[in-house]
Write an enzyme that holds these catalytic residues in place. Structure first.
Site, PDB file in Angstrom:
ATOM      1  N   PRO B 147       0.803  -1.231   0.000  1.00 14.20           N
ATOM      2  CA  PRO B 147       0.000   0.000   0.000  1.00 14.20           C
ATOM      3  C   PRO B 147       0.831   1.274   0.000  1.00 14.20           C
ATOM      4  O   PRO B 147       0.272   2.364   0.132  1.00 14.20           O
ATOM      5  CB  PRO B 147      -0.771  -0.124   1.321  1.00 14.20           C
ATOM      6  N   GLU B 148       2.134   1.179  -0.195  1.00 10.44           N
ATOM      7  CA  GLU B 148       3.012   2.333   0.020  1.00 10.44           C
ATOM      8  C   GLU B 148       2.561   3.611  -0.690  1.00 10.44           C
ATOM      9  O   GLU B 148       2.507   4.677  -0.077  1.00 10.44           O
ATOM     10  CB  GLU B 148       4.461   1.988  -0.398  1.00 10.44           C
ATOM     11  N   VAL B 149       2.289   3.530  -2.002  1.00 10.62           N
ATOM     12  CA  VAL B 149       1.954   4.769  -2.731  1.00 10.62           C
ATOM     13  C   VAL B 149       0.705   5.454  -2.187  1.00 10.62           C
ATOM     14  O   VAL B 149       0.560   6.672  -2.299  1.00 10.62           O
ATOM     15  CB  VAL B 149       1.763   4.549  -4.255  1.00 10.62           C
TER      16      VAL B 149
END
Lengths: 281, 281, 281
Positions: B147-149
């Site tokens: 889920p980083e972005v």
């Protein structure tokens, strides 16, 4: 087997049938399940030279006589090699092993399409021999194996060819576990492209070869070179080289015939007659 | 957990069970879903040194205590790092991030087979930790996420390991969309190799480890090196190195035992006892 | 089509609809099935500059007007080029071919996500145009083809992009056989990612774009750069660069908002409104 081309066969361990546009090469050491003797490896390397020199060739088809594709290395030869003494510069074991890899490199670098038809077993080096080909058509009862680590050796020369097919992750896992795969598992792993009942091997091969016969042979060779460079060169360098290949083809007479034939909805002039297919197994 | 090997555990955040041929390492910070604190990352790097030094080891098995594999980075640590001041030469945030990647590099470079058993969540860095392993066995209710972005950061250190598994195209797309994947989707994307119900995790792991136990350990290490080089070296260079590895193995006593055992249809002498498997979750 | 953005269209052969966060670009030469004229290729390259300069953009969506995605090169142009004379330094045919490849390079290097929506035919260069995108959504009656070798030419500039998607082995085989693929076959070969009935193309695209809208745009760009470097750099170099990207993002205000929004279980502030989707075909 067409005896008129028997002169192309560098050793009786290989049965070679050259036809217009196609070469059929059968490993012919059935009493050893086509295990790769030094002579057989040298013979395959030599056949590659003949095929590369045939500018009409579209494809080389490799198969094994007697029901099996190839049992891989000769264990008797391994035991023999263990009793040699390594030289200062070279170890005869490394030289032996590398010669097998050099033959696989030649197959992988052939300027024509390469097809392995796998019946029975493709073990160790035999698995690598199939993996070095562009296309692997397997009988649904064929078996692929890489048992090297369970014997205290390694799938050394075949590793890069298996990695190219299966990817590094899957190839590594299969090799570390001494994998034995049924045909369907080999297909899932990328080691076989098509799996059919033995009775349908000829049909599957015939379909592939007819398709390759539509290719203009200079264009087919250029395409193999272009794909080869995409693996070795940075993207802009590969594209520069591809543009030169493209220009060469367009200035070659065949492209005009190809475009005209396509517009006239007829087969292009270069299509060879349908090949006479071998029996499998 | 075998307490006789407790001394191998560099931090209580890791539970380490060393058995003949196998290392079982469990992330042990269940109250934080095994989120990767600096101490946990350093502990994993240190365990890698112990495993690499164990010449009888065939495999390292990574799992998470308390139902989850690993929640990835600590967001609290991110907020803390934001208030640091970058130095002239180094930014402490980059140093922090790179140390995590260095640990992943060590896992990927281990000379033995690496297996991640994923239960619950593998998020961000935890997804990368699994991806760095040779084999990922996932529970059918496990979840993988990058889920980083969607948080304004990037899957930075894990990217190369995810790319190696999923391919650049799929990896990129998953990362750009902040992917959340069920186990079956992770398998389709190459992030998991085997997906089974939680109750069958031990069985799946046991099958894999028994197979790895058949491998002669020197040969297993050589095979990992050989595959590693195919990714880094040009083909002829990789084949030259592989030939030297092959010669080394054949001159090593184990290859003779392997070939003889195979001919006598018995297990080779090097096979370790079956491991005592951990419980999952 | 939103005419307020018509000024972004460098040629009437392209219909460009810029929305907040998204660019929709349609090849608009339906009478030629969107065959790639020199002007169309130049127009696509120019649009890439506009998209790259839009720091709010998450995605570029490419499609074709009139039912077909793109018929590839203009055969009339090939015949015209055959009658040119090669210069000492440059062959105008190579220059022509390379310019097409340069446009594909720009698409592949775009800092945002790229999506091709394929209806009807994607032939030759059109197949390569789709392959250069991060995502290919195809109608279930779409057709993909690389007939070059059957025309006496080669899939020159598209080869690297097709190889990246399909892998070298499959790409080579498809190209050597002048492949014609139904949508499901293209998906199996990695040339399409999603295959749905024409009536569901908008829905599939909308799902993808909403997901991309959750990405913080600076983080999305960093992620594309990071993945790009994993293909070009040795692992430690790629990880060093990724650590610097990560530090830059954490020092950028958006990461704080992202982490806080995640804790408060609300959408982050950067999410654009849902795009107005084009009709297909």
């Amino acid at each position: 087997m067409d005896t008129s081309f028997a002169s192309s066969s560098p050793t009786p361990l290989l049965a070679v049938d050259r036809q217009p546009g196609y070469w059929f090469v059968r490993l012919n050491r059935p009493e050893k399940r086509n295990a790769l003797s030094d002579e057989l490896v040298a013979g395959l390397a030599e056949v590659c030279e003949h095929v590369a020199a045939d500018l009409e060739a579209r494809a080389l088809v490799l198969s094994g006589a007697g029901g099996h594709f190839c049992a891989g290395a000769d264990f008797g030869r391994f035991l023999e090699l263990m009793s040699t003494t390594p030289g200062q510069a070279d170890d005869p074991i490394a030289v032996y092993n590398r010669q097998f890899g050099a033959m696989l490199e030649r197959i992988a670098a052939l300027p024509v399409a390469t097809v392995a038809v796998v019946t029975g077993s493709a073990m160790g080096g035999g698995c690598g021999l199939a993996a070095a080909c562009d296309r692997v058509i397997a009988a649904d009862d064929a078996k692929f194996a890489m048992p090297e680590v369970t014997l205290g050796v390694a799938p050394a020369q075949i590793a890069p060819f298996v990695v190219r097919r299966a990817g590094a992750r899957r190839a590594r896992w299969l090799m570390l576990g001494g994998a034995r795969l049924a045909a369907a598992e080999a297909q899932a792993a990328g080691l076989a492209d098509v799996v059919v009942p033995v009775t349908e091997l000829r049909g599957a091969l015939g379909t592939d070869l007819l398709r390759l016969g539509l290719a203009e042979p200079t264009a087919l060779r250029a395409t193999k070179r272009i794909v080869g460079r995409t693996l070795e060169d940075p993207l802009p360098v590969a594209l520069d080289a591809a543009a030169r290949e493209f220009a060469g083809l367009l200035r070659h007479g065949a492209a005009r015939e190809g475009i005209v034939a396509s517009r006239e909805r007829r087969a292009p002039s270069w299509q060879p007659p349908p090949p006479r297919l071998p029996e499998f197994p």
